[in-house]
Motif scaffolding. Structure first.
Motif, short mmCIF file in Angstrom:
data_model
loop_
_atom_site.label_atom_id
_atom_site.label_comp_id
_atom_site.label_asym_id
_atom_site.label_seq_id
_atom_site.Cartn_x
_atom_site.Cartn_y
_atom_site.Cartn_z
N LYS A 122 0.80 -1.22 0.00
CA LYS A 122 0.00 0.00 0.00
C LYS A 122 0.84 1.27 0.00
O LYS A 122 0.28 2.38 0.01
CB LYS A 122 -0.90 0.02 1.25
N VAL A 123 2.18 1.15 0.05
CA VAL A 123 3.02 2.34 0.24
C VAL A 123 4.16 2.39 -0.78
O VAL A 123 4.53 1.38 -1.38
CB VAL A 123 3.60 2.38 1.67
N ASP A 124 4.71 3.59 -0.92
CA ASP A 124 5.85 3.82 -1.82
C ASP A 124 7.16 3.92 -1.06
O ASP A 124 8.23 3.89 -1.68
CB ASP A 124 5.64 5.11 -2.62
N GLY A 125 7.10 4.08 0.26
CA GLY A 125 8.31 4.20 1.06
C GLY A 125 7.99 3.96 2.52
O GLY A 125 6.82 3.96 2.92
N ILE A 126 9.03 3.79 3.33
CA ILE A 126 8.86 3.45 4.74
C ILE A 126 9.75 4.34 5.61
O ILE A 126 10.95 4.48 5.34
CB ILE A 126 9.23 1.97 5.02
N ILE A 127 9.15 4.94 6.64
CA ILE A 127 9.90 5.61 7.70
C ILE A 127 9.67 4.79 8.96
O ILE A 127 8.53 4.64 9.41
CB ILE A 127 9.44 7.06 7.88
N CYS A 128 10.74 4.25 9.52
CA CYS A 128 10.63 3.32 10.65
C CYS A 128 11.33 3.90 11.88
O CYS A 128 12.50 4.31 11.79
CB CYS A 128 11.24 1.97 10.29
N CYS A 129 10.63 3.91 13.02
CA CYS A 129 11.15 4.53 14.24
C CYS A 129 11.42 3.48 15.32
O CYS A 129 10.68 2.51 15.45
CB CYS A 129 10.15 5.55 14.78
N GLU A 130 12.49 3.70 16.08
CA GLU A 130 12.80 2.88 17.27
C GLU A 130 13.17 1.44 16.93
O GLU A 130 12.97 0.55 17.75
CB GLU A 130 11.62 2.88 18.24
N PRO A 188 12.08 2.63 -0.69
CA PRO A 188 12.86 3.67 -0.01
C PRO A 188 12.63 3.58 1.50
O PRO A 188 11.48 3.42 1.95
CB PRO A 188 12.31 4.97 -0.59
N LEU A 189 13.71 3.67 2.27
CA LEU A 189 13.64 3.43 3.71
C LEU A 189 14.42 4.48 4.47
O LEU A 189 15.56 4.80 4.10
CB LEU A 189 14.18 2.03 4.02
N VAL A 190 13.82 5.01 5.53
CA VAL A 190 14.50 5.92 6.45
C VAL A 190 14.28 5.42 7.87
O VAL A 190 13.15 5.10 8.25
CB VAL A 190 13.97 7.37 6.32
N THR A 218 24.06 1.58 4.69
CA THR A 218 23.41 1.69 3.38
C THR A 218 21.99 2.23 3.46
O THR A 218 21.27 2.24 2.46
CB THR A 218 23.38 0.31 2.69
N VAL A 219 21.56 2.68 4.64
CA VAL A 219 20.19 3.16 4.84
C VAL A 219 20.22 4.59 5.37
O VAL A 219 21.07 4.94 6.19
CB VAL A 219 19.44 2.24 5.83
N ASP A 220 19.28 5.43 4.92
CA ASP A 220 19.16 6.78 5.45
C ASP A 220 18.75 6.73 6.91
O ASP A 220 17.87 5.95 7.30
CB ASP A 220 18.10 7.57 4.67
N ILE A 221 19.38 7.58 7.73
CA ILE A 221 19.13 7.58 9.17
C ILE A 221 18.99 9.02 9.67
O ILE A 221 19.77 9.90 9.28
CB ILE A 221 20.26 6.87 9.93
N VAL A 222 18.01 9.23 10.54
CA VAL A 222 17.88 10.49 11.28
C VAL A 222 18.00 10.14 12.76
O VAL A 222 17.22 9.34 13.27
CB VAL A 222 16.53 11.18 11.01
N GLU A 223 19.00 10.70 13.42
CA GLU A 223 19.17 10.38 14.83
C GLU A 223 19.44 11.63 15.65
O GLU A 223 19.70 12.70 15.11
CB GLU A 223 20.28 9.35 15.03
N LEU A 226 14.21 13.13 3.37
CA LEU A 226 15.06 12.04 2.89
C LEU A 226 14.28 11.03 2.07
O LEU A 226 14.75 10.54 1.04
CB LEU A 226 15.74 11.35 4.08
N ILE A 227 13.07 10.68 2.53
CA ILE A 227 12.26 9.70 1.79
C ILE A 227 11.83 10.29 0.46
O ILE A 227 11.77 9.58 -0.56
CB ILE A 227 11.06 9.22 2.63
N LEU A 228 11.50 11.58 0.43
CA LEU A 228 11.10 12.22 -0.82
C LEU A 228 12.25 12.28 -1.81
O LEU A 228 12.04 12.12 -3.03
CB LEU A 228 10.56 13.63 -0.54
#
Length: 371
Positions: free
Chosen positions: A147-155, A171-173, A183-188, A333-335
């Protein structure tokens, strides 16, 4: 197709990881047949039982599929293809008690707001899903990614769950993860620097016996905040006492239990740095139960600056985490990935800042008021 594996014995987990990496890198594309069990046995110099166990796990996860009398293939239905659903998944991982809704969370709603306001300007919507990363249904994840074009995953803390997210090729953040991947985008969060500032502030107030209440023992943010605590003590020539460091979990009850233990130590701390505001509020509970006054008898500082911090009695000194900005950055980042503007990973560390309120006091003032 040699795999350059020369070990005499390779565990099935390692075989699984190598095959998954080859799938993610598109060496094995959706619909491709992978080498036979016999060929894999020769490549890895292992038994067929070991190979079969690795393949069974990838099949169970939906990454591979077996076709009788033909072989094993990279699954097409479980991997992302070019599409445009107009949705971005926001996954909030948990391990203990599930959340009734994201609104029950005290930290991530602001991050979600930052994500939604940013992606909505680009025509996307957010699908929110809470997932127990240690006990989740493959079907739930499979249905979500369709159902989605990308994923933002927390914790995120579970390596296996991370690998399954990567295997979707969406696409994954990751936001504030405990499992890191280059190899993955990260916001910390600048956890260590924020902790260093908080404890240095307590030292400047004259405190020499400063304790630390941590979150879950396997939490990377908690470990980084503990590292900042230790660095501040070392830089100021203060002792690091093992019984002044208690890490049980992230719940308020964990902070209460940890503080009760700290109050029984000798020398007892005159100040406490908690790895989250919720833990600090638990420390409040234990301090009041023991008859201690804040900050007259003990100073307490937290981390996060949740809404309850300013409302606490006394108002809690803390470290501000820019949650809205974290969400906005994750969305950006996901965009970027969705638009194809970038084909390399980025890690963004969001700075923190000290917030001084009424739960911390100068040690000389404390001595004067308690005489």
């Amino acid at each position: 197709m040699p795999m350059d594996i020369h070990e005499a014995s390779v565990k099935h987990e390692r075989i699984r990881e190598i095959l998954l990496d080859r799938i993610i890198s598109s060496e094995f594309a959706p619909g491709d047949k992978i080498p036979s069990e016999r060929e894999l046995c020769e490549m890895f110099s292992v038994s067929r039982t070991t190979v079969r166990r690795a393949l069974d796990e990838l099949v169970a996860e939906g990454v591979l599929c077996r076709i009788p009398a033909k072989g094993t293939y990279v699954a097409e239905s479980s991997l992302a293809t070019n599409r445009n659903t107009g949705n971005i998944a926001f996954i909030r991982c948990y391990r203990r008690s599930p959340l009734a809704s994201i609104n029950d969370d005290i930290f991530y709603p602001r991050i979600l707001t930052g994500i939604e306001t940013t992606i909505s300007k680009n025509g996307y919507h957010c699908l929110v899903q809470s997932i127990n990363e240690n006990d989740y249904s493959d079907q739930v994840l499979s249905q979500l990614i369709q159902k989605v074009d990308g994923i933002i995953c927390c914790e995120l803390r579970n390596q296996r769950f991370l690998e399954q997210l990567r295997a979707t090729r969406l696409p994954l953040v990751l936001v504030s993860p405990s499992v890191m991947l280059s190899t993955v985008d990260i916001v910390e969060i600048s956890n260590k620097e924020g902790a260093l500032a908080a404890v240095t502030y307590l030292v400047e107030l004259g405190h020499n016996h400063i304790a630390f209440i941590g979150g879950s023992p396997n939490s990377r943010p908690s470990k980084e905040r503990e590292a900042g605590y230790i660095q501040a003590l070392r830089e100021n020539g203060l002792p690091i006492l093992a019984d002044h460091i208690v890490s049980l979990g992230w719940q308020q009850a964990d902070g209460r239990t940890a503080m009760a233990k700290l109050l029984e130590t000798h020398p007892s701390p005159t100040a406490v740095f908690a790895a989250s505001d919720l833990l600090a509020l638990g420390a409040y509970d234990a301090a009041y139960a023991a008859g201690a006054r804040i900050p007259e008898n003990i100073s307490i500082i937290g981390f996060d600056d949740i809404d309850m911090a300013a409302q606490a009695k006394p108002a809690l000194s803390t470290v501000l985490v820019r949650k809205l900005e974290m969400g906005q950055l994750a969305a950006q980042l996901i965009l970027e990935q969705l638009s194809g503007k970038r084909d390399y990973p980025i890690k963004v560390v969001v700075p923190t800042s000290l917030v001084q309120r009424n739960s911390t006091e100068h040690i000389r003032t404390l001595a004067a008021t308690t005489r």
